[in-house]
Design a protein around this motif. Structure first.
Motif, short mmCIF file in Angstrom:
data_model
loop_
_atom_site.label_atom_id
_atom_site.label_comp_id
_atom_site.label_asym_id
_atom_site.label_seq_id
_atom_site.Cartn_x
_atom_site.Cartn_y
_atom_site.Cartn_z
N GLN A 45 39.58 -52.30 59.40
CA GLN A 45 39.61 -53.26 59.66
C GLN A 45 41.29 -53.31 60.05
O GLN A 45 42.28 -53.31 59.89
N TYR A 46 40.86 -54.21 61.73
CA TYR A 46 41.94 -54.42 62.16
C TYR A 46 41.37 -55.54 63.10
O TYR A 46 40.48 -56.16 62.96
N ARG A 47 42.33 -56.57 63.83
CA ARG A 47 42.43 -57.42 64.26
C ARG A 47 43.30 -57.82 65.65
O ARG A 47 44.54 -56.98 65.76
N VAL A 48 43.26 -57.76 66.89
CA VAL A 48 43.76 -57.45 68.16
C VAL A 48 44.67 -59.37 68.12
O VAL A 48 43.92 -59.99 67.82
N VAL A 49 46.09 -59.03 68.67
CA VAL A 49 47.27 -60.01 68.63
C VAL A 49 47.88 -60.08 69.49
O VAL A 49 48.27 -61.03 70.29
N GLN A 68 42.59 -42.71 45.57
CA GLN A 68 42.75 -43.80 45.95
C GLN A 68 44.44 -44.51 46.98
O GLN A 68 44.76 -45.16 48.22
N GLU A 69 44.88 -43.36 46.50
CA GLU A 69 46.27 -44.07 47.73
C GLU A 69 46.32 -43.33 49.07
O GLU A 69 46.64 -43.41 49.90
N ILE A 70 45.31 -42.55 49.25
CA ILE A 70 45.11 -42.19 51.16
C ILE A 70 44.54 -43.66 52.12
O ILE A 70 45.20 -43.83 52.38
N ALA A 71 44.15 -44.72 51.28
CA ALA A 71 44.11 -46.07 51.87
C ALA A 71 44.87 -46.31 52.47
O ALA A 71 45.65 -47.37 53.88
N ALA A 72 46.55 -46.49 51.37
CA ALA A 72 47.68 -46.89 50.62
C ALA A 72 48.21 -46.60 51.81
O ALA A 72 48.71 -47.07 53.28
N TYR A 73 48.15 -45.19 52.04
CA TYR A 73 49.31 -44.47 53.08
C TYR A 73 48.47 -44.73 54.92
O TYR A 73 49.51 -44.61 54.91
N ALA A 74 47.03 -44.65 54.93
CA ALA A 74 47.16 -44.40 56.29
C ALA A 74 47.16 -45.99 56.61
O ALA A 74 47.46 -46.29 57.73
N LEU A 75 46.81 -47.75 56.01
CA LEU A 75 47.49 -48.88 56.76
C LEU A 75 48.95 -48.50 56.94
O LEU A 75 48.96 -49.48 58.15
N SER A 76 50.03 -48.29 55.88
CA SER A 76 51.34 -48.09 55.91
C SER A 76 51.49 -47.70 57.35
O SER A 76 52.42 -48.05 58.16
N ARG A 77 51.17 -46.29 57.55
CA ARG A 77 51.45 -45.83 59.18
C ARG A 77 50.75 -46.22 60.23
O ARG A 77 51.52 -46.28 61.31
N LEU A 78 49.27 -46.59 59.69
CA LEU A 78 48.76 -47.33 61.38
C LEU A 78 49.14 -48.61 61.57
O LEU A 78 50.02 -48.88 62.92
N ASN A 79 50.13 -49.32 60.70
CA ASN A 79 50.96 -50.49 60.63
C ASN A 79 52.05 -49.93 61.78
O ASN A 79 52.76 -51.60 62.33
N GLU A 80 52.66 -48.87 61.80
CA GLU A 80 54.08 -49.11 62.07
C GLU A 80 53.87 -48.72 63.93
O GLU A 80 54.64 -48.69 63.90
N LYS A 81 52.54 -48.64 63.93
CA LYS A 81 51.76 -47.97 65.38
C LYS A 81 51.24 -49.00 65.93
O LYS A 81 50.89 -49.04 66.75
N SER A 82 51.34 -50.53 65.37
CA SER A 82 50.07 -51.96 65.35
C SER A 82 50.79 -52.61 67.01
O SER A 82 50.46 -53.03 67.44
N ALA A 83 52.85 -52.59 66.76
CA ALA A 83 52.84 -53.04 67.89
C ALA A 83 52.37 -51.90 69.10
O ALA A 83 52.46 -53.16 70.22
N GLY A 114 49.02 -53.93 70.04
CA GLY A 114 48.91 -55.12 70.06
C GLY A 114 47.53 -55.60 68.97
O GLY A 114 47.08 -56.61 69.54
N ILE A 115 47.60 -54.90 68.10
CA ILE A 115 47.04 -54.91 67.08
C ILE A 115 47.45 -55.13 65.30
O ILE A 115 48.78 -54.46 65.31
N LYS A 116 46.61 -55.77 64.25
CA LYS A 116 47.37 -55.41 63.35
C LYS A 116 46.41 -54.90 62.24
O LYS A 116 45.05 -55.93 62.36
N PHE A 117 46.71 -54.12 61.38
CA PHE A 117 44.93 -53.40 60.79
C PHE A 117 45.58 -53.98 59.09
O PHE A 117 46.85 -54.36 58.28
N LEU A 118 44.09 -54.56 59.04
CA LEU A 118 44.06 -55.46 57.66
C LEU A 118 43.65 -55.26 56.20
O LEU A 118 44.04 -54.66 55.69
N SER A 119 43.43 -53.74 56.43
CA SER A 119 42.27 -53.14 55.81
C SER A 119 42.14 -51.61 55.55
O SER A 119 42.05 -50.94 56.44
N ALA A 120 41.53 -50.93 54.52
CA ALA A 120 41.05 -49.79 55.37
C ALA A 120 41.17 -49.49 53.85
O ALA A 120 40.84 -49.16 52.39
N GLY A 121 40.06 -48.14 53.36
CA GLY A 121 39.88 -47.27 52.44
C GLY A 121 38.73 -45.94 52.22
O GLY A 121 38.34 -45.96 53.97
#
Length: 370
Positions: free
Chosen positions: A205-209, A249-264, A267-274
């Motif tokens: 899940q993500y939201r445009v900021v 279960q660690e896949i989601a945490a890793y993916a969310l961390s890597r995606l938020n590195e690219k969020s800027a 122009g979006i913010k990743f909120l959760s993943a699974g």
């Protein structure tokens, strides 16, 4: 030879001599000479000043007539809203117009259509009367609009309805949804470090900021989708199948961390993943099921042996206690006798000894029951 002309209070006359304009005629009775070629055009002052077959500029040289007219010159880049007695009458496009000011009060609002957005001086209630000269665009709730003139960004717009003049400048509102959105990655084939191909279902899940940044990216959602694919392939490719299943279960945490590195960049913010599902090939699934079944059987055998050992140890302890204590031994005999009696309908006793001795004989090593 003269002709009588009567001009009413709501009329004005224009005197012509042999087709050449001479002067205006006020309400009243006028006599014109037909011999000299005089003619009179009678006009209703409630209607626009239009003389069939004659140019307007021909009459605007007359100062006396000009005092009775309201003249408006509309440029090519303008629309003019014409009001009569503060009521909207018509929209005037490029050209020159004249109106009698005798019985009505005229008011004009000019709009420069090189600036398409309709200003607050225009009452929105009259827009349906303007036909194809106006366009409406809407920014829905939960969205942000980016106003562009001829593909050039102008400003950011909050939710609402916006009206624009149709003209030389094209106005377009590009909208961006600011609500939380979901990206589903379904049935993606990936290979683990030990060369096993599996399919992965993943969701985030993500939201445009930053709406403007999101608009600047072509195929915005497709690029996010590809970025998510790359992150998951990178992670899955570093693990063996057993490690992946153990730490899924660690896949989601890793993916969310890597995606938020690219969020800027997006122009979006990743909120959760699974991870929704990890789907294995049929033969691998059968092997894992066989391994799981063997493990469960081994566990069951181990539990059985453990229980048998405990039961034997308990019997040994009981036997020692009974050997050391005759009363306990006799109570155990009576307990077994009670169990036997539950399954035997009748017991026949014979002999001269008392009842207790005969019962004792039943449970002795040579006792008989029938």
């Amino acid at each position: 030879m003269f002709k009588k002309i009567i001009i009413q209070a709501d009329e004005r006359g224009l005197l012509f001599n042999k087709g050449r304009y001479m002067k205006p005629l006020a309400p009243g009775i006028h006599w014109v000479s037909k011999l000299r070629g005089d003619t009179v055009t009678v006009m209703n002052v409630m209607k626009p000043f239009i003389v069939p077959g004659k140019e307007l500029n021909l009459f605007l040289q007359d100062e006396e007539l000009l005092r009775e007219l309201e003249v408006v010159d509309v440029q090519d880049y303008e629309y003019v809203l014409h009001y009569e007695d503060d009521k909207f009458a018509q929209l005037l496009t490029a050209g020159k117009y004249a109106f009698w000011n005798a019985l009505r009060r005229h008011r004009f609002i000019r709009a420069d259509i090189r600036v398409p957005e309709i200003g607050s001086e225009v009452d929105l209630s009259i827009l349906p009367k303007l036909g194809g000269c106006v366009q409406m665009q809407e920014v829905a709730s939960g969205e942000r609009g980016m106003l562009h003139y001829n593909n050039v960004m102008q400003k950011e717009l909050p939710p609402g309805k916006y009206y624009f003049w149709r003209g030389p400048v094209q106005a377009v509102i590009k909208t961006v949804d600011l609500r939380q959105q979901q990206l589903d990655l379904t049935g993606q084939e990936m290979m683990t470090e030990d060369k096993i191909t599996l399919r992965l279902n993943f969701v985030c899940q993500y939201r445009v900021v930053e709406p403007l940044r999101a608009l600047e990216i072509k195929s915005f959602e497709e690029q996010i989708y590809i970025q998510l694919q790359l992150v998951l392939r990178e992670y899955v490719g570093t693990l063996k199948l057993d490690e992946l299943l153990r730490t899924k279960q660690e896949i989601a945490a890793y993916a969310l961390s890597r995606l938020n590195e690219k969020s800027a960049e997006f122009g979006i913010k990743f909120l959760s993943a699974g991870v929704k599902d990890i789907i294995l090939p049929g033969e691998i699934r059968d092997i894992l099921n066989t391994v799981l079944l063997a493990e469960k059987k081994a566990q069951a055998n181990l539990i059985t042996r453990r229980e048998e050992t405990a039961s034997t140890r308990s019997l040994l302890n009981t036997a020692k206690l009974m050997d050391e204590n005759q009363t306990l031994f006799r109570l155990k005999e009576l307990e077994f006798l009670e169990k036997i009696c539950e399954k035997i309908g009748t017991i026949s006793l014979s002999g001269g000894s008392n009842l207790l001795e005969r019962l004792n004989a039943l449970i002795g090593p040579k006792g008989d029951a029938s």
